[in-house]
Design an enzyme around this catalytic site. Sequence first.
Site, short mmCIF file in Angstrom:
data_model
loop_
_atom_site.label_atom_id
_atom_site.label_comp_id
_atom_site.label_asym_id
_atom_site.label_seq_id
_atom_site.Cartn_x
_atom_site.Cartn_y
_atom_site.Cartn_z
N TRP A 207 0.76 -1.07 0.00
CA TRP A 207 -0.07 0.08 0.05
C TRP A 207 0.86 1.19 -0.09
O TRP A 207 2.06 1.22 0.72
CB TRP A 207 -0.81 -0.17 1.15
N ASP B 238 4.20 -5.28 4.08
CA ASP B 238 4.07 -6.19 5.24
C ASP B 238 5.21 -7.37 4.93
O ASP B 238 5.90 -7.41 4.19
CB ASP B 238 2.63 -6.97 5.13
N ASN C 11 -6.56 0.06 2.48
CA ASN C 11 -5.32 -0.36 3.07
C ASN C 11 -5.44 -1.49 3.98
O ASN C 11 -4.27 -2.27 4.55
CB ASN C 11 -4.27 0.44 3.66
N ASP C 12 -6.68 -2.17 4.49
CA ASP C 12 -6.87 -2.89 5.59
C ASP C 12 -6.64 -4.33 4.88
O ASP C 12 -7.72 -5.26 4.66
CB ASP C 12 -8.16 -2.92 6.08
N1 ABN Z 1 -1.55 -4.80 5.94
C1 ABN Z 1 -1.67 -5.26 7.17
C2 ABN Z 1 -2.77 -6.08 7.41
C3 ABN Z 1 -2.60 -7.34 7.50
C4 ABN Z 1 -3.67 -8.29 7.59
C5 ABN Z 1 -5.00 -7.74 7.53
C6 ABN Z 1 -5.09 -6.59 7.46
C7 ABN Z 1 -4.07 -5.55 7.55
#
Ligand code: ABN
Length: 178
Positions: free
Chosen positions: A102, A121, A149-150
Amino acid sequence: MNWLDKLFERSARRVAQRTSRRSALIRIGKLLVGSALVLPVLPIDRVAKFAEAADAKAKAGDGDPTQCDYWRYCAFDGYLCSCCGGSAHTCPPGTEPSAVAWIGTCRNPTDGKSYLISYNDCCGKTACGRCLCNTNEGERPAYRMGVHNDINWCMANANSTMFHCTTAVVVGIAEERK
Ligand code: ABN
């Protein structure tokens, strides 16, 4: 004196006759220099030390990367890798950065410029669980996927379900819209 003692004495004398003290010292010196060159490249884990140093430098300059209010985290969603054995820009040992990410835009208060930040991540270990940070500047609900971004960005990696923490890597300067 038994035959074994005689054998050792003879071979020790032969070595002593053939090698001078100087050449022995030269050989020892070469051995010491050689090991000094080889030892630093042995696979010692320096990642955590490097990350600590980078974070200490940032603390002295533009804020504390272990806190959610650090400027680079303005559009963050995840656990801060700087609390999980990594740093603001490096994954902890045993994890790897996500292939997709993101992108947010954050203003650096030190120079007043806006920067593009890639929120990758780190994948390959279970959730770190420390320093949850949800700032989400510029994010929109999930029905607009391009600005949401979730998301588990490890989805494109081999270990796609193992989300550990999130980094915030500066990838460029944001240009103003004219
Ligand atoms: N980008 C962090 C994240 C990881 C897993 C689920 C939601 C958000």
